[in-house]
Structure formats: structure tokens, C-alpha cells
Design a protein around this motif. Structure first.
Motif, PDB file in Angstrom:
ATOM      1  N   VAL A 170       0.836  -1.202   0.000  1.00  0.00           N
ATOM      2  CA  VAL A 170       0.000   0.000   0.000  1.00  0.00           C
ATOM      3  C   VAL A 170       0.871   1.252   0.000  1.00  0.00           C
ATOM      4  CG1 VAL A 170      -1.664   1.322   1.360  1.00  0.00           C
ATOM      5  CG2 VAL A 170      -1.988  -1.118   1.033  1.00  0.00           C
ATOM      6  N   ASN A 171       1.978   1.213   0.722  1.00  0.00           N
ATOM      7  CA  ASN A 171       2.905   2.347   0.755  1.00  0.00           C
ATOM      8  C   ASN A 171       3.748   2.460  -0.498  1.00  0.00           C
ATOM      9  OD1 ASN A 171       2.839   3.984   3.098  1.00  0.00           O
ATOM     10  ND2 ASN A 171       3.422   2.203   4.285  1.00  0.00           N
ATOM     11  N   GLY A 172       3.858   1.376  -1.240  1.00  0.00           N
ATOM     12  CA  GLY A 172       4.748   1.375  -2.395  1.00  0.00           C
ATOM     13  C   GLY A 172       6.205   1.261  -1.981  1.00  0.00           C
ATOM     14  N   MET A 173       6.442   0.656  -0.826  1.00  0.00           N
ATOM     15  CA  MET A 173       7.800   0.518  -0.298  1.00  0.00           C
ATOM     16  C   MET A 173       8.382  -0.842  -0.676  1.00  0.00           C
ATOM     17  SD  MET A 173       7.081   1.995   3.537  1.00  0.00           S
ATOM     18  CE  MET A 173       8.759   2.075   4.108  1.00  0.00           C
ATOM     19  N   THR A 174       9.654  -0.845  -1.005  1.00  0.00           N
ATOM     20  CA  THR A 174      10.373  -2.087  -1.240  1.00  0.00           C
ATOM     21  C   THR A 174      10.883  -2.584   0.105  1.00  0.00           C
ATOM     22  OG1 THR A 174      11.089  -1.275  -3.383  1.00  0.00           O
ATOM     23  CG2 THR A 174      12.324  -3.123  -2.464  1.00  0.00           C
ATOM     24  N   PRO A 175      10.721  -3.868   0.408  1.00  0.00           N
ATOM     25  CA  PRO A 175      11.282  -4.368   1.669  1.00  0.00           C
ATOM     26  C   PRO A 175      12.765  -4.028   1.763  1.00  0.00           C
ATOM     27  CG  PRO A 175       9.886  -6.028   0.673  1.00  0.00           C
ATOM     28  CD  PRO A 175      10.014  -4.913  -0.324  1.00  0.00           C
ATOM     29  N   VAL A 176      13.181  -3.599   2.927  1.00  0.00           N
ATOM     30  CA  VAL A 176      14.529  -3.060   3.099  1.00  0.00           C
ATOM     31  C   VAL A 176      15.606  -4.086   2.757  1.00  0.00           C
ATOM     32  CG1 VAL A 176      14.725  -3.556   5.566  1.00  0.00           C
ATOM     33  CG2 VAL A 176      15.943  -1.621   4.603  1.00  0.00           C
ATOM     34  N   HIS A 177      15.374  -5.351   3.049  1.00  0.00           N
ATOM     35  CA  HIS A 177      16.399  -6.348   2.729  1.00  0.00           C
ATOM     36  C   HIS A 177      16.515  -6.551   1.218  1.00  0.00           C
ATOM     37  CE1 HIS A 177      12.834  -8.944   2.742  1.00  0.00           C
ATOM     38  NE2 HIS A 177      13.535  -9.806   2.035  1.00  0.00           N
ATOM     39  N   LEU A 178      15.402  -6.434   0.491  1.00  0.00           N
ATOM     40  CA  LEU A 178      15.478  -6.554  -0.966  1.00  0.00           C
ATOM     41  C   LEU A 178      16.162  -5.335  -1.582  1.00  0.00           C
ATOM     42  CD1 LEU A 178      11.982  -8.071  -1.828  1.00  0.00           C
ATOM     43  CD2 LEU A 178      14.177  -9.235  -1.603  1.00  0.00           C
ATOM     44  N   ALA A 179      15.895  -4.167  -1.019  1.00  0.00           N
ATOM     45  CA  ALA A 179      16.569  -2.959  -1.498  1.00  0.00           C
ATOM     46  C   ALA A 179      18.075  -3.060  -1.257  1.00  0.00           C
ATOM     47  CB  ALA A 179      15.997  -1.728  -0.805  1.00  0.00           C
ATOM     48  N   ALA A 180      18.450  -3.621  -0.114  1.00  0.00           N
ATOM     49  CA  ALA A 180      19.871  -3.791   0.188  1.00  0.00           C
ATOM     50  C   ALA A 180      20.518  -4.791  -0.767  1.00  0.00           C
ATOM     51  CB  ALA A 180      20.050  -4.248   1.631  1.00  0.00           C
ATOM     52  N   LEU A 181      19.818  -5.879  -1.056  1.00  0.00           N
ATOM     53  CA  LEU A 181      20.360  -6.863  -1.997  1.00  0.00           C
ATOM     54  C   LEU A 181      20.505  -6.272  -3.397  1.00  0.00           C
ATOM     55  CD1 LEU A 181      18.445 -10.080  -0.867  1.00  0.00           C
ATOM     56  CD2 LEU A 181      20.878  -9.576  -0.559  1.00  0.00           C
ATOM     57  N   GLU A 182      19.534  -5.478  -3.810  1.00  0.00           N
ATOM     58  CA  GLU A 182      19.609  -4.823  -5.121  1.00  0.00           C
ATOM     59  C   GLU A 182      20.772  -3.837  -5.163  1.00  0.00           C
ATOM     60  OE1 GLU A 182      18.795  -3.624  -9.007  1.00  0.00           O
ATOM     61  OE2 GLU A 182      18.205  -5.396  -7.876  1.00  0.00           O
ATOM     62  N   SER A 183      20.946  -3.117  -4.084  1.00  0.00           N
ATOM     63  CA  SER A 183      22.062  -2.175  -4.003  1.00  0.00           C
ATOM     64  C   SER A 183      23.396  -2.914  -4.088  1.00  0.00           C
ATOM     65  CB  SER A 183      21.969  -1.387  -2.701  1.00  0.00           C
ATOM     66  OG  SER A 183      23.029  -0.500  -2.587  1.00  0.00           O
ATOM     67  N   ARG A 184      23.474  -4.047  -3.404  1.00  0.00           N
ATOM     68  CA  ARG A 184      24.702  -4.844  -3.452  1.00  0.00           C
ATOM     69  C   ARG A 184      24.944  -5.380  -4.862  1.00  0.00           C
ATOM     70  NH1 ARG A 184      25.536  -9.996   0.348  1.00  0.00           N
ATOM     71  NH2 ARG A 184      24.049 -10.878  -1.092  1.00  0.00           N
ATOM     72  N   ARG A 185      23.884  -5.811  -5.530  1.00  0.00           N
ATOM     73  CA  ARG A 185      24.011  -6.320  -6.897  1.00  0.00           C
ATOM     74  C   ARG A 185      24.553  -5.235  -7.828  1.00  0.00           C
ATOM     75  NH1 ARG A 185      21.248  -6.376 -11.652  1.00  0.00           N
ATOM     76  NH2 ARG A 185      19.616  -5.035 -10.845  1.00  0.00           N
ATOM     77  N   ARG A 186      24.017  -4.033  -7.687  1.00  0.00           N
ATOM     78  CA  ARG A 186      24.494  -2.927  -8.519  1.00  0.00           C
ATOM     79  C   ARG A 186      25.947  -2.590  -8.206  1.00  0.00           C
ATOM     80  NH1 ARG A 186      19.702   1.529  -9.194  1.00  0.00           N
ATOM     81  NH2 ARG A 186      18.182   0.118 -10.095  1.00  0.00           N
ATOM     82  N   TYR A 187      26.301  -2.623  -6.923  1.00  0.00           N
ATOM     83  CA  TYR A 187      27.674  -2.325  -6.513  1.00  0.00           C
ATOM     84  C   TYR A 187      28.644  -3.342  -7.108  1.00  0.00           C
ATOM     85  CZ  TYR A 187      31.781  -1.875  -3.556  1.00  0.00           C
ATOM     86  OH  TYR A 187      33.066  -1.737  -3.110  1.00  0.00           O
TER      87      TYR A 187
END
Length: 172
Positions: A84-101
Motif C-alpha cells: 500500500v505504501n509502495g515501499m520495497t522491503p529493506v532487505h530486498l533494497a539492500a540486496l539490489e544495491s549490493r548487486r548494482r555495486y
């Protein structure tokens, strides 16, 4: 008599206009200090998200924030509150950030266009998006018929595999 702009009540800093600016600034400073402290003690091998209890610990504050943002009770599930908030779960956002890094570190060029294309592909595969059949389910379209063709239903399968309008893209 001196009047303060902010008043603390139940550990929350309130201002006259109820904009919570001072409270947000205070929280940001504390979160940054905590993140810096964690960065100094966590190992750089494997990462903190290798442990399930860390993922659960990160999800707790995000759940509270999500519930407050949508003004919901505790009985609302975490997943529902985040959606409802349109928020990405924080652990998935962290994994995506790590993938990009990692991609950046390996010298791969991060392509924003390919990210957008993968989003379009997901919409096509799930059948969500601007397809008349999908929109009709939510009373956003009068009929499921395709606008450009004589097809009975405008859905993702027809658009991807059959529609004459997109034949050039299918050949690529």
C-alpha cells in the motif's frame, strides 16, 4: 516569556505547525550514527543479510513506519502495508544495491534502459499493465476488446504473440 518552536511529548518533538521537521532531523541523525556504528563492526565478507535474524531485525522498523504511513492497525500484514505504501522491503533494497555495486565493481555498465525493459517484461508476463482485459477487471475500461485490432480481448498474451501492431518488435 520565551516560547519554543518545539515541544517534546512522549519522546516526539512537536512543532507549532505539526510538520515534524525537528523530529525527522533528530531521527535522521540517530539513524546515520547507528548506520556508521554498524558499518564499523560488521564484516565486509558475505554481508549482514546472510543471516535471517538481521533481515527480520531490519524489517521491524520498516513495518512500523509503513503502518504509521497508511494509518493502519497492527493486524495488517507487513507485506500488505509495504504494498500500500509502495515501499520495497529493506532487505530486498539492500540486496539490489549490493548487486548494482558488484556490477559496477566488476566494470559492468549499469544500463537504466535494461532495468526499465525488465519492468515492462514483468508487466507482460504477469498480465498487468495497460491491457484492456486487465483494466476492465477494475472498471477502468468499458470493454476488453483491443483498440487497434479486431481481437476479442486485449491481454498480454495476444499483444506479445499475435498482434500485428508489434510484429517488428517480435522479429528483433
Amino acid at each position: 516569556m520565551n516560547l519554543n518552536e518545539n515541544v517534546k511529548y512522549l519522546r516526539v518533538s512537536l512543532c507549532r505547525r505539526l510538520r515534524f521537521r525537528h523530529q525527522i532531523q533528530t531521527v535522521v541523525v540517530k539513524v546515520n550514527a547507528t548506520a556508521d556504528a554498524l558499518g564499523r563492526i560488521l564484516p565486509n565478507v558475505g554481508g549482514a543479510l546472510a543471516f535471517a535474524y538481521n533481515i527480520e531485525a531490519l524489517g521491524g522498523p520498516q513495518r512500523k513506519i509503513a503502518l504509521r504511513c497508511i494509518m493502519a492497525y497492527r493486524t495488517v500484514s507487513t507485506v500488505a502495508a509495504l504494498v500500500v505504501n509502495g515501499m520495497t522491503p529493506v532487505h530486498l533494497a539492500a540486496l539490489e544495491s549490493r548487486r548494482r555495486y558488484i556490477k559496477k565493481k566488476q566494470g559492468e555498465i549499469f544500463d537504466e534502459a535494461s532495468e526499465r525493459n525488465s519492468t515492462v517484461e514483468k508487466l507482460m508476463l504477469t498480465g498487468h499493465g495497460c491491457f484492456r482485459k486487465y483494466l476492465e477487471r477494475f472498471k477502468r475500461s468499458e470493454s476488453p476488446k483491443f483498440v487497434d485490432c479486431v481481437a476479442e480481448e486485449d491481454d498480454s498474451e495476444y499483444t506479445v504473440f499475435t498482434c500485428d501492431r508489434w510484429w517488428r518488435l517480435r522479429r528483433e
